[in-house]
Write an enzyme that holds these catalytic residues in place. Structure first.
Site, PDB file in Angstrom:
ATOM      1  CB  THR A  17     -51.984  33.489  84.415  1.00 34.68           C
ATOM      2  OG1 THR A  17     -51.604  32.283  83.744  1.00 34.68           O
ATOM      3  CG2 THR A  17     -52.848  33.127  85.612  1.00 34.68           C
ATOM      4  CB  VAL A  18     -51.210  38.852  84.740  1.00 34.40           C
ATOM      5  CG1 VAL A  18     -51.559  40.275  85.154  1.00 34.40           C
ATOM      6  CG2 VAL A  18     -50.190  38.260  85.698  1.00 34.40           C
ATOM      7  CE  LYS A  33     -53.711  26.835  81.808  1.00 37.67           C
ATOM      8  NZ  LYS A  33     -52.822  27.892  81.302  1.00 37.67           N
ATOM      9  NE  ARG A  47     -49.184  30.463  89.520  1.00 34.44           N
ATOM     10  CZ  ARG A  47     -49.024  29.212  89.137  1.00 34.44           C
ATOM     11  NH1 ARG A  47     -49.916  28.659  88.326  1.00 34.44           N
ATOM     12  NH2 ARG A  47     -47.997  28.500  89.538  1.00 34.44           N
ATOM     13  CD  GLU A 103     -54.126  31.369  81.694  1.00 33.29           C
ATOM     14  OE1 GLU A 103     -52.885  31.409  81.733  1.00 33.29           O
ATOM     15  OE2 GLU A 103     -54.849  31.498  82.711  1.00 33.29           O
ATOM     16  N   GLY A 106     -49.375  27.897  77.089  1.00 36.41           N
ATOM     17  CA  GLY A 106     -48.257  28.325  76.260  1.00 36.41           C
ATOM     18  C   GLY A 106     -48.696  29.233  75.130  1.00 36.41           C
TER      19      GLY A 106
END
Length: 219
Positions: A17-18, A33, A47, A103, A106
């Site tokens: 995510t970052v 996502k 986020r 993204e 997992g």
């Protein structure tokens, strides 16, 4: 779709995510996502929004929003959903031919149903992968396994990014054994704020754009 990348990791907490937020800033991209499992009040899309400060219309809606923070196959079963690969096609970006960062959930072998994994989802969407690794005891094994599996699946690896920490020997041995060297190495953020992430993005933008943006010019 040109300049579209699927961000996946060597395990759940590798830093996808970052890294996705970083890439969105650097490439001036939209973000998607496909599967959010759990944290529906403040998930990964939220986020990334908070860390980048970009407008809400730069974020595409999730295809599946699952209530339980668990492997997508299990979270979907609890919600009475059978996730199918046919559920996923590339959505149109909000700005025409803008880059898109996707993204995953997992790592690459996390099941999305009883038959298929995130790797199969990547094949379905059919875009290059940016693999996110992180330095910890055992990460060399996880990184090499992930690279070998992606190659066995004939999935293009656009790049490797290390998220947090510093381990030159890990970088060296992975590079020597696979021929894949990191696009960049992101620092370990003492406090992850929008300002801190933007500073790193500004510093590393020329490197990433030079390596990834082969077909368009965002300057």
């Amino acid at each position: 779709m040109e300049n579209t990348y699927f961000v996946t990791g060597i395990h759940t907490d590798a830093g996808k995510t970052v890294t996705s937020a970083f890439l969105q800033l650097v490439l001036d991209a939209d973000y998607w996502k496909p599967i959010q499992a759990g944290d529906l009040d403040f998930g990964d899309t939220d986020r990334v929004k908070a860390w980048t400060g970009l407008p809400a219309d730069r974020y595409l809606p999730e295809r599946h929003r699952l209530k339980t923070p668990a492997s997508p196959h299990y979270a979907a079963r609890l919600d009475g959903i059978d996730i199918q690969l046919s559920d996923f096609t590339l959505p149109p970006c909000t700005r025409g031919s803008a880059p898109l960062i996707i993204e995953g959930a997992g790592g690459i072998l996390v099941p999305i149903n009883d038959r298929e994994t995130v790797a199969d989802l990547i094949k379905q969407i059919n875009v290059p992968v940016i693999l996110v690794s992180r330095h910890y005891l055992g990460s060399i094994n996880h990184t090499l396994l992930s690279i070998k599996y992606l190659q066995a699946m004939d999935i293009e690896i656009a790049g490797l990014i290390y998220s947090g920490g510093d381990s030159p020997e890990t970088v060296r041995i992975v590079g020597e054994q696979t021929g894949i060297w990191p696009l960049v190495e992101l620092p370990e953020f003492e406090e992850l704020t929008a300002a801190a992430l933007r500073k790193v993005a500004e510093d590393l933008r020329p490197v990433i754009q030079g390596k990834l943006l082969n077909k368009i010019n965002l300057q």
